[in-house]
Design a protein around this motif. Sequence first.
Motif, mmCIF file in Angstrom:
data_model
loop_
_atom_site.group_PDB
_atom_site.id
_atom_site.type_symbol
_atom_site.label_atom_id
_atom_site.label_comp_id
_atom_site.label_asym_id
_atom_site.label_seq_id
_atom_site.Cartn_x
_atom_site.Cartn_y
_atom_site.Cartn_z
ATOM 1 N N HIS A 83 0.970 -1.165 0.003
ATOM 2 C CA HIS A 83 0.002 0.087 -0.128
ATOM 3 C C HIS A 83 0.949 1.550 0.213
ATOM 4 O O HIS A 83 2.179 1.130 0.275
ATOM 5 C CB HIS A 83 -0.997 0.097 1.174
ATOM 6 C CG HIS A 83 -0.092 0.349 2.460
ATOM 7 N ND1 HIS A 83 0.345 -0.900 3.192
ATOM 8 C CD2 HIS A 83 -0.135 1.154 3.410
ATOM 9 C CE1 HIS A 83 1.057 -0.389 4.248
ATOM 10 N NE2 HIS A 83 0.669 0.907 4.548
ATOM 11 N N GLU A 85 1.078 5.399 1.661
ATOM 12 C CA GLU A 85 0.594 6.113 2.944
ATOM 13 C C GLU A 85 1.138 7.588 2.478
ATOM 14 O O GLU A 85 2.199 7.905 2.482
ATOM 15 C CB GLU A 85 1.470 5.774 4.258
ATOM 16 C CG GLU A 85 1.004 4.256 4.619
ATOM 17 C CD GLU A 85 2.008 3.893 6.142
ATOM 18 O OE1 GLU A 85 2.365 4.531 6.569
ATOM 19 O OE2 GLU A 85 1.345 2.643 6.431
ATOM 20 N N SER A 87 0.691 11.448 3.405
ATOM 21 C CA SER A 87 0.544 12.512 4.765
ATOM 22 C C SER A 87 0.860 14.088 4.039
ATOM 23 O O SER A 87 1.667 14.060 3.165
ATOM 24 C CB SER A 87 1.690 12.287 5.705
ATOM 25 O OG SER A 87 1.400 11.062 6.540
ATOM 26 N N SER A 119 -3.664 12.880 8.795
ATOM 27 C CA SER A 119 -2.809 11.892 8.103
ATOM 28 C C SER A 119 -1.941 10.834 9.128
ATOM 29 O O SER A 119 -2.154 11.183 10.555
ATOM 30 C CB SER A 119 -1.685 13.105 7.468
ATOM 31 O OG SER A 119 -1.832 13.777 6.572
ATOM 32 N N HIS A 121 -2.787 8.846 5.346
ATOM 33 C CA HIS A 121 -4.057 8.303 4.627
ATOM 34 C C HIS A 121 -3.589 6.999 3.933
ATOM 35 O O HIS A 121 -2.351 7.060 3.332
ATOM 36 C CB HIS A 121 -4.477 9.350 3.821
ATOM 37 C CG HIS A 121 -4.981 10.438 4.449
ATOM 38 N ND1 HIS A 121 -6.488 10.487 4.786
ATOM 39 C CD2 HIS A 121 -4.536 11.786 4.616
ATOM 40 C CE1 HIS A 121 -6.561 11.759 5.461
ATOM 41 N NE2 HIS A 121 -5.425 12.490 5.166
ATOM 42 N N ARG A 122 -4.062 5.840 4.239
ATOM 43 C CA ARG A 122 -3.797 4.629 3.488
ATOM 44 C C ARG A 122 -4.270 4.608 2.263
ATOM 45 O O ARG A 122 -5.632 4.764 2.304
ATOM 46 C CB ARG A 122 -4.137 3.573 4.485
ATOM 47 C CG ARG A 122 -3.658 2.304 4.051
ATOM 48 C CD ARG A 122 -4.078 0.872 4.769
ATOM 49 N NE ARG A 122 -3.691 -0.306 4.296
ATOM 50 C CZ ARG A 122 -2.891 -1.274 4.713
ATOM 51 N NH1 ARG A 122 -2.130 -0.820 5.803
ATOM 52 N NH2 ARG A 122 -2.592 -2.485 4.053
ATOM 53 N N THR A 124 -4.665 2.194 -0.980
ATOM 54 C CA THR A 124 -4.495 0.570 -1.434
ATOM 55 C C THR A 124 -4.957 0.752 -2.777
ATOM 56 O O THR A 124 -5.987 1.178 -3.363
ATOM 57 C CB THR A 124 -5.511 -0.304 -0.775
ATOM 58 O OG1 THR A 124 -5.413 -0.200 0.635
ATOM 59 C CG2 THR A 124 -5.237 -1.701 -1.359
#
Length: 161
Positions: A83, A85, A87, A119, A121-122, A124
């Motif tokens: 994934h 991430e 921010s 933040s 935020h994942r 996918t």
Amino acid sequence: MRHVPALLLPALAGVCLLAGCASAAPPVDEDALHDWKSAQDAAVETEADVLGVLQGDIGPGNDLSDAEPTVTLQFPASQYLDHLEFSCYGNGQMRGQVRTVTERGAQSVELDEMACNDSPHRITLSRSARDAVDSVAFTGTDSDRSSAWRLVIVGPGPSGD
């Protein structure tokens, strides 16, 4: 035609000036921004499954058609991603576009607006955008103020999950 008394003109000008200032984006606190970047660096250093980090600064505005140049990470060999991430700094919000390139082609994903104070935020991606990735790129857009952003690229980890 109505005439405005000369004494009211400076007061009206002051009100108009204050209204314009109230809608302007707040300036960036450079010390707080530096502290945020340092904390982000420290958090990434402890993660064994981080494949790379993209980061940049952004000003207010910048829709995708006039955004700053994309930041890209080219892997020396294809990687499998778990994934991403995302921010960003401060109390603002912004959007962005992620682009992955694999041997099958390129895929772009436009991200919905994200609040910086929520933040990280994942993100996918689809399986086809995560398998055998040769490069990952990010373009920050639609920021409501001057800020900084960071996109952490996370691999499946040592167990292959």
